[in-house]
Scaffold this motif. Sequence first.
Motif, PDB file in Angstrom:
ATOM      1  N   GLY A  66       0.805  -1.103  -0.142  1.00  0.00           N
ATOM      2  CA  GLY A  66       0.041  -0.046   0.222  1.00  0.00           C
ATOM      3  C   GLY A  66       0.550   0.964   0.081  1.00  0.00           C
TER       4      GLY A  66
ATOM      5  N   ARG B 190       2.294   2.151  -3.758  1.00  0.00           N
ATOM      6  CA  ARG B 190       0.990   2.692  -4.716  1.00  0.00           C
ATOM      7  C   ARG B 190       0.751   4.306  -4.321  1.00  0.00           C
ATOM      8  NH1 ARG B 190      -4.164  -0.319  -5.126  1.00  0.00           N
ATOM      9  NH2 ARG B 190      -3.552   0.828  -7.213  1.00  0.00           N
ATOM     10  N   GLU B 191       0.827   4.150  -2.855  1.00  0.00           N
ATOM     11  CA  GLU B 191       0.308   5.194  -2.710  1.00  0.00           C
ATOM     12  C   GLU B 191       1.473   6.501  -3.011  1.00  0.00           C
ATOM     13  OE1 GLU B 191      -1.694   6.437   0.298  1.00  0.00           O
ATOM     14  OE2 GLU B 191      -0.583   8.968  -0.262  1.00  0.00           O
TER      15      GLU B 191
ATOM     16  N   TYR C   7       3.647   5.860  -5.444  1.00  0.00           N
ATOM     17  CA  TYR C   7       3.339   5.656  -7.489  1.00  0.00           C
ATOM     18  C   TYR C   7       3.076   6.604  -7.435  1.00  0.00           C
ATOM     19  CZ  TYR C   7       5.515   1.181  -8.289  1.00  0.00           C
ATOM     20  OH  TYR C   7       6.477   0.082  -8.035  1.00  0.00           O
ATOM     21  N   ARG C   8       1.342   6.788  -7.423  1.00  0.00           N
ATOM     22  CA  ARG C   8       0.063   8.164  -7.351  1.00  0.00           C
ATOM     23  C   ARG C   8       0.257   9.275  -7.428  1.00  0.00           C
ATOM     24  NH1 ARG C   8      -2.997   7.852  -1.960  1.00  0.00           N
ATOM     25  NH2 ARG C   8      -4.734   7.896  -3.008  1.00  0.00           N
TER      26      ARG C   8
END
Lengths: 455, 455
Positions: B69, B72-73, B75-76
């Motif tokens: 998580g 990805r956080e 990456y956003r």
Amino acid sequence: MSDTIKYVLPENRIPETWYNIVADLPSPPPPVLHPGTGQPIGPNDLAPLFPMALIGQEVSTDPAIEIPGPVREIYRQWRPTALHRARRLERALDTPARIYYKYEGVSPAGSHKPNTAVAQAFYNKEAGITRISTETGAGQWGSALAFAGALFGLEIEVYMVRVSFEQKPYRRSMMESFGARCVPSPSEETAAGRAILAERPDSPGSLGIAISEAVEVAATRDDTNYALGSVLNHVLLHQTVVGQEAMVQFEMADDYPDILIGCTGGGSNFAGLAFPFLGEKLRGGREVRLIAVEPTACPTLTRGKYAYDFGDTAHLTPLVKMHTLGSTFVPPGFHAGGLRYHGMAPLISHAHDLGLLEARAYNQTECFEAGVALARAEGILPAPEANHAVKAAIDEALRCKEEGTARTILFNLCGHGHFDMQAYTDYFAGKLVDQTYDEAELAMALAGLPSVAAG
Amino acid sequence: MSDTIKYVLPENRIPETWYNIVADLPSPPPPVLHPGTGQPIGPNDLAPLFPMALIGQEVSTDPAIEIPGPVREIYRQWRPTALHRARRLERALDTPARIYYKYEGVSPAGSHKPNTAVAQAFYNKEAGITRISTETGAGQWGSALAFAGALFGLEIEVYMVRVSFEQKPYRRSMMESFGARCVPSPSEETAAGRAILAERPDSPGSLGIAISEAVEVAATRDDTNYALGSVLNHVLLHQTVVGQEAMVQFEMADDYPDILIGCTGGGSNFAGLAFPFLGEKLRGGREVRLIAVEPTACPTLTRGKYAYDFGDTAHLTPLVKMHTLGSTFVPPGFHAGGLRYHGMAPLISHAHDLGLLEARAYNQTECFEAGVALARAEGILPAPEANHAVKAAIDEALRCKEEGTARTILFNLCGHGHFDMQAYTDYFAGKLVDQTYDEAELAMALAGLPSVAAG
């Protein structure tokens, strides 16, 4: 996973029109005057420099002006730009404020400048022009017009302020990569440049001087028009895609800015972000505070006069009423080269005069400190110009912390600093100092304002 | 307005897992060997350098590995990256080919490298590590790890290949902006560096040498792990977000690539783009041609041997079977510093051995010519590494024109060239020459391959 940190719009949400603040201002901006007659100029006076479509936009009172299809087509490469929530910066500051930024550094040239460069190149191409001359400070504008020129097959000639030319040599390579020619200003290529060099051979140059050179070339060659990267009404108009997108993105975020912040050199990135929100407020919509941030070393809004003045040093332009330090004022060679202009956009000056926006000034080292804080939190190295906006946003966020209020702050991160790394290198080496102008020189420049300025 | 030119996915379409090509390859890659025993190494052999989570990924045969998580956080902030249709380049080439590029230059560090830097920093932080040492060639990887280190509060020490350190001084400032320390390699700080300097005080450095220095520091300090920016299985794994996003974006475009192109230094950007498509093909899906592009001056896939070799010059790493020019080979100092590695990712080497991909080599001046053509058409100045992919894409598009076939070409535009402008400056000044290695030196380096390589 936590909340959204990036608000992204699809291509079809690029605005279809530019927003013209003139339609919503409580009073119209003062007219542009002919320096000979002192009378308002007409479209034909500007025809040697600009295509008629842009002259029409310069004086338009329509609230919305359609963006031509080919311009939107090119915008789609990088627009809509994302609205970012700076959650990591918020955590680093331990502030209750919600900090957002619109990041324009994703454009091909690395700043907001292509928003107007593409439009200006399009209208010139439509008008049969084959060549455009322009000035550039830090090089953001010159790169943007070089990019736009490559797309429309226009020859681009850029007079780059000498101190920036030397500080940022790779900007020249970028312009050349796009096929443009870049000349350090003042140069021997124009009468205006030669006159300056005769008086001061080591002149660091200024935007006012570079404008004189570019305008002279355009005025004396039939195949050549002139393009300006900020200040003028039509330039600010083109930048309103930024603020219009942000308004839709704040709907997505279910939030609304209490404070809008942008750095101001000529004023276009600030206006591009702020004017759509200001228009909304003027039409009875939500309250919002506007903060224009400028360098202490070139304090146009905070120390200049609101008066009629020339846009350039050699007095080749018409007279516009604006905040000005005097057209002969040459600011010291600090690193935010895009903010080294003696004047301010007439529309911003007028809005300031109407009490619709605040201005403040910062020194460059405190701005670099803010920029590095942003880099460590958000991973983006801002342009030195943008660091002024970052500094103000951080200050406002810290004030929220002190007061325990959770305001929403939006700033325009108008460009990246990849071509300004010598400034960061100097900053880390402790070699960056705050610069200041000579008070006597400023007084003299202000005393030299044209007499029509009494009005 | 014409068709879409940019395929954008919302944040929630960032892949939830990384794709592991090992699961779909017809045979497993050869094991990594202990240089002392010649036997396959176990997880504990790598524990002084990497956290156990990454070691697990290095040897995993699972097809999908969950992206944590917090990764990805982050990456956003810039992911999903857009898939661009290069319509203006197509028009400039007058080709029936459809050319697409995935643009990874929008990441904070300016390349695909943060895709793995963020993941590696996360797992190291989780494992209680406070310090990471690494190498960098052109500086893209060092900047990416510096960025990731800033986000997770890790101390980052970067050994930068000396020739690139000198060619690209502003990369250092960028790393320092993110809080990292950057040392030119070979340096006096490690035994490996001192040994090289004793033999050749003017050594331009190489990735193999810089890896030795960074590995030595990690191996001798308990608080320090090592991170590699390419080559290893887990690095290629992390990059598969690129290709997975592209697959969804091609569905949006109702198209599918016939040809996939990426430049290869260690191989991670090429694998990141190509492996998800290759996996699809191996599972019985659509045919696709893979083209790995390397510099003529460091021709790992086209002139190297597929043999067991050390990953570094000082022989501190285990033995991996890969295409290699020999671990003592020092390539000339051409500008695509990220492609100056003597070896190639074992997974790419294995896939090449299985006949699943092609390789070709280009000289640097023809690659810069291609890069400038891209800049003038698309407005993006590629990194010198990426210029190799651009050159191959243009060549394939021109072949389509000759043959009158409309193939779909996808290349990875893995990074921008904003920190490589001296190379463009030299190119425009006619000072950029094609460089070549010494054939005798290459023969010697190949002759020196460890004897286990017979296998």
